[in-house]
Structures are given as C-alpha cells and as structure tokens.
Write a protein that holds these residues in place. Structure first.
Motif, PDB file in Angstrom:
ATOM      1  N   HIS A  57      -6.819   3.213 -25.949  1.00 39.53           N
ATOM      2  CA  HIS A  57      -5.502   3.212 -25.334  1.00 39.53           C
ATOM      3  C   HIS A  57      -5.643   3.453 -23.844  1.00 39.53           C
ATOM      4  O   HIS A  57      -6.679   3.904 -23.370  1.00 39.53           O
ATOM      5  N   LEU A  58      -4.596   3.165 -23.114  1.00 43.78           N
ATOM      6  CA  LEU A  58      -4.628   3.351 -21.666  1.00 43.78           C
ATOM      7  C   LEU A  58      -4.978   4.783 -21.267  1.00 43.78           C
ATOM      8  O   LEU A  58      -5.517   5.018 -20.184  1.00 43.78           O
ATOM      9  N   THR A  59      -4.668   5.739 -22.129  1.00 40.96           N
ATOM     10  CA  THR A  59      -4.893   7.140 -21.772  1.00 40.96           C
ATOM     11  C   THR A  59      -6.366   7.496 -21.684  1.00 40.96           C
ATOM     12  O   THR A  59      -6.708   8.515 -21.081  1.00 40.96           O
ATOM     13  N   ILE A  60      -7.271   6.685 -22.246  1.00 41.43           N
ATOM     14  CA  ILE A  60      -8.689   7.029 -22.185  1.00 41.43           C
ATOM     15  C   ILE A  60      -9.408   6.329 -21.040  1.00 41.43           C
ATOM     16  O   ILE A  60     -10.558   6.616 -20.773  1.00 41.43           O
ATOM     17  N   TYR A  61      -8.732   5.399 -20.375  1.00 42.23           N
ATOM     18  CA  TYR A  61      -9.361   4.673 -19.288  1.00 42.23           C
ATOM     19  C   TYR A  61      -9.120   5.368 -17.953  1.00 42.23           C
ATOM     20  O   TYR A  61      -8.040   5.898 -17.704  1.00 42.23           O
ATOM     21  N   LYS A  62     -10.131   5.325 -17.094  1.00 39.04           N
ATOM     22  CA  LYS A  62      -9.993   5.833 -15.733  1.00 39.04           C
ATOM     23  C   LYS A  62      -9.197   4.795 -14.944  1.00 39.04           C
ATOM     24  O   LYS A  62      -9.519   3.601 -15.004  1.00 39.04           O
ATOM     25  N   PRO A  63      -8.168   5.202 -14.218  1.00 38.51           N
ATOM     26  CA  PRO A  63      -7.402   4.217 -13.442  1.00 38.51           C
ATOM     27  C   PRO A  63      -8.296   3.504 -12.428  1.00 38.51           C
ATOM     28  O   PRO A  63      -9.129   4.123 -11.774  1.00 38.51           O
ATOM     29  N   GLN A  64      -8.128   2.197 -12.319  1.00 36.26           N
ATOM     30  CA  GLN A  64      -8.895   1.389 -11.385  1.00 36.26           C
ATOM     31  C   GLN A  64      -7.941   0.755 -10.393  1.00 36.26           C
ATOM     32  O   GLN A  64      -6.749   0.595 -10.679  1.00 36.26           O
ATOM     33  N   LEU A  65      -8.461   0.386  -9.248  1.00 33.79           N
ATOM     34  CA  LEU A  65      -7.631  -0.252  -8.232  1.00 33.79           C
ATOM     35  C   LEU A  65      -6.959  -1.499  -8.794  1.00 33.79           C
ATOM     36  O   LEU A  65      -5.757  -1.702  -8.596  1.00 33.79           O
ATOM     37  N   THR A  66      -7.721  -2.312  -9.522  1.00 32.21           N
ATOM     38  CA  THR A  66      -7.174  -3.567 -10.027  1.00 32.21           C
ATOM     39  C   THR A  66      -6.016  -3.339 -10.996  1.00 32.21           C
ATOM     40  O   THR A  66      -4.993  -4.023 -10.920  1.00 32.21           O
ATOM     41  N   SER A  67      -6.162  -2.372 -11.888  1.00 33.56           N
ATOM     42  CA  SER A  67      -5.084  -2.130 -12.855  1.00 33.56           C
ATOM     43  C   SER A  67      -3.867  -1.512 -12.168  1.00 33.56           C
ATOM     44  O   SER A  67      -2.725  -1.858 -12.499  1.00 33.56           O
ATOM     45  N   LEU A  69      -2.922  -1.951  -9.018  1.00 30.20           N
ATOM     46  CA  LEU A  69      -2.248  -2.990  -8.239  1.00 30.20           C
ATOM     47  C   LEU A  69      -1.451  -3.926  -9.145  1.00 30.20           C
ATOM     48  O   LEU A  69      -0.356  -4.373  -8.781  1.00 30.20           O
ATOM     49  N   SER A  70      -1.984  -4.211 -10.316  1.00 29.30           N
ATOM     50  CA  SER A  70      -1.273  -5.070 -11.266  1.00 29.30           C
ATOM     51  C   SER A  70       0.009  -4.391 -11.759  1.00 29.30           C
ATOM     52  O   SER A  70       1.073  -5.019 -11.824  1.00 29.30           O
ATOM     53  N   ILE A  71      -0.100  -3.119 -12.078  1.00 25.87           N
ATOM     54  CA  ILE A  71       1.081  -2.371 -12.533  1.00 25.87           C
ATOM     55  C   ILE A  71       2.126  -2.315 -11.423  1.00 25.87           C
ATOM     56  O   ILE A  71       3.325  -2.497 -11.661  1.00 25.87           O
ATOM     57  N   MET A  72       1.668  -2.073 -10.190  1.00 27.85           N
ATOM     58  CA  MET A  72       2.606  -2.019  -9.053  1.00 27.85           C
ATOM     59  C   MET A  72       3.263  -3.378  -8.817  1.00 27.85           C
ATOM     60  O   MET A  72       4.445  -3.435  -8.462  1.00 27.85           O
ATOM     61  N   HIS A  73       2.512  -4.455  -8.986  1.00 24.46           N
ATOM     62  CA  HIS A  73       3.091  -5.790  -8.784  1.00 24.46           C
ATOM     63  C   HIS A  73       4.230  -6.025  -9.777  1.00 24.46           C
ATOM     64  O   HIS A  73       5.296  -6.515  -9.408  1.00 24.46           O
ATOM     65  N   PRO A 125       9.324  -2.744  -2.088  1.00 26.38           N
ATOM     66  CA  PRO A 125       9.061  -3.690  -3.188  1.00 26.38           C
ATOM     67  C   PRO A 125       8.896  -5.127  -2.700  1.00 26.38           C
ATOM     68  O   PRO A 125       8.021  -5.852  -3.171  1.00 26.38           O
ATOM     69  N   PHE A 126       9.704  -5.534  -1.725  1.00 28.21           N
ATOM     70  CA  PHE A 126       9.572  -6.897  -1.201  1.00 28.21           C
ATOM     71  C   PHE A 126       8.251  -7.075  -0.469  1.00 28.21           C
ATOM     72  O   PHE A 126       7.541  -8.062  -0.681  1.00 28.21           O
ATOM     73  N   GLY A 127       7.908  -6.137   0.412  1.00 29.27           N
ATOM     74  CA  GLY A 127       6.664  -6.243   1.181  1.00 29.27           C
ATOM     75  C   GLY A 127       5.445  -6.270   0.275  1.00 29.27           C
ATOM     76  O   GLY A 127       4.530  -7.085   0.461  1.00 29.27           O
ATOM     77  N   TYR A 128       5.409  -5.395  -0.706  1.00 28.34           N
ATOM     78  CA  TYR A 128       4.268  -5.324  -1.621  1.00 28.34           C
ATOM     79  C   TYR A 128       4.182  -6.594  -2.464  1.00 28.34           C
ATOM     80  O   TYR A 128       3.122  -7.193  -2.603  1.00 28.34           O
ATOM     81  N   HIS A 129       5.303  -6.994  -3.048  1.00 26.87           N
ATOM     82  CA  HIS A 129       5.318  -8.145  -3.949  1.00 26.87           C
ATOM     83  C   HIS A 129       4.953  -9.429  -3.198  1.00 26.87           C
ATOM     84  O   HIS A 129       4.241 -10.287  -3.731  1.00 26.87           O
ATOM     85  N   ALA A 130       5.427  -9.553  -1.960  1.00 27.64           N
ATOM     86  CA  ALA A 130       5.105 -10.740  -1.165  1.00 27.64           C
ATOM     87  C   ALA A 130       3.619 -10.774  -0.825  1.00 27.64           C
ATOM     88  O   ALA A 130       2.959 -11.815  -0.973  1.00 27.64           O
ATOM     89  N   ALA A 131       3.067  -9.653  -0.368  1.00 24.50           N
ATOM     90  CA  ALA A 131       1.643  -9.613  -0.009  1.00 24.50           C
ATOM     91  C   ALA A 131       0.763  -9.865  -1.234  1.00 24.50           C
ATOM     92  O   ALA A 131      -0.223 -10.622  -1.165  1.00 24.50           O
ATOM     93  N   ASN A 132       1.096  -9.250  -2.351  1.00 28.57           N
ATOM     94  CA  ASN A 132       0.294  -9.449  -3.552  1.00 28.57           C
ATOM     95  C   ASN A 132       0.485 -10.866  -4.111  1.00 28.57           C
ATOM     96  O   ASN A 132      -0.432 -11.432  -4.703  1.00 28.57           O
ATOM     97  N   GLY A 133       1.652 -11.431  -3.913  1.00 32.04           N
ATOM     98  CA  GLY A 133       1.887 -12.815  -4.335  1.00 32.04           C
ATOM     99  C   GLY A 133       1.000 -13.785  -3.576  1.00 32.04           C
ATOM    100  O   GLY A 133       0.463 -14.736  -4.149  1.00 32.04           O
TER     101      GLY A 133
END
Length: 171
Positions: A57-67, A69-73, A125-133
């Motif tokens: 489950h997600l609770t056993i994983y160490k948070p990573q930058l990639t995950s 950023l995906s959650i934030m997107h 939210p707009f700035g982040y979503h646009a840059a990640n898009g």
C-alpha cells in the motif's frame, strides 16, 4: 478436430498415434447447480482463504519526487476545476454584480503582502498545472524520459511554477 489434424500431419506414424488418442479419449460432464458455483465470499475473504497477502500500500512506500509531483498535478487540476465551477455557479446565484464583491474585499483593508499571498494561493494551481503540463508535452515527444532527466525536469518545473505564480500574483 481429428480430421483436420490428421490431414495436416504427413507422418503415417504420427497420424496413427492421433487416431489412437482420439479413440481412447473420454469426456464426461458433471451437472452442478448454479447455487454451488456462486460464492458469497468477498474479494478479501477469498484472498484470506487462499493465504494471499495484501498488496503493498502507499503507506509502506517512501515518498518520491515523481509520485509527489504526479499527486500535485492531479490535485491542482481538481482545484482549478472546483474553482471554475464555484465561480460559475456563484455568478449564476449571486444577488449582486462583481463590483459589489470587489468593494467588499477592498473594505477589508488587507495589506499588500496579504493580498499578494492570497493571489499567490489562488494562482498556484494554474502555475503548477501549466508548468507540469508543458513537461508532460515534452515527454510526449519522447524527450527527458531517463530517470535522471525526469528528476531534473521535475525540479525545473517546480521552480518554473513558483516563478510563474509569483508573476501572476504580482499583477
């Protein structure tokens, strides 16, 4: 099936073997009631009965930058969607026009720093979503897909989103 198989087989010995196998083949059917085939156990009960462990489950994983950023997107996309819907519904049911509400906010006499912080929070939210898009569009072209590049573009994207948001907040 035998006729088709034996016509394709050129070897007489193999053809004779297929004939013997077909002659000795027995098929029996067992009639069972529908009620005996339907199980009333849940997915989790079945896994417990079979001795299967729960998937990680997600609770056993160490948070990573990639995950993260995906959650934030996804989160910023949902925040923008909720914001647009709220503004639209608010405009439909509001008893006054927008100038009335602008006057109310001006009446709060907030400091310039407070107003900038509020605008930053609203614009993020707009700035982040646009840059990640844009980052995702670059990935769609086949660029920056090696793990080192994924991380470096992730850091660049976060910095870009903060700069973009700051520009919007200072307008």
């Amino acid at each position: 099936m035998y006729a088709l198989s034996s016509s394709l087989v050129r070897s007489p010995a193999l053809r004779q073997g297929l004939q013997k196998a077909a002659a000795n083949r027995q098929v029996s059917l067992k009639v069972v009631s529908v009620g005996s085939t339907i199980k009333d156990e849940s997915f989790f009960e079945k896994n417990e009965r079979l001795g299967r462990q729960m998937s990680p489950h997600l609770t056993i994983y160490k948070p990573q930058l990639t995950s993260m950023l995906s959650i934030m997107h996804r989160g910023t996309g949902m925040a923008m969607g909720v914001g647009v819907w709220s503004l639209g519904i608010g405009a439909l049911i509001a008893s006054q026009d927008i100038s009335h509400y602008v006057t109310m906010v001006e009446g709060l006499q907030l400091s310039a720093a407070s107003l900038t912080a509020i605008k930053f929070i609203i614009a993020y939210p707009f700035g982040y979503h646009a840059a990640n898009g844009i980052r995702h569009l670059l990935w769609d072209t086949g660029r920056f897909l090696k793990i080192k590049e994924v991380y470096s573009t992730g850091y660049v994207m976060v910095a870009t989103s903060v700069v973009l948001t700051a520009i919007l907040a200072l307008l």
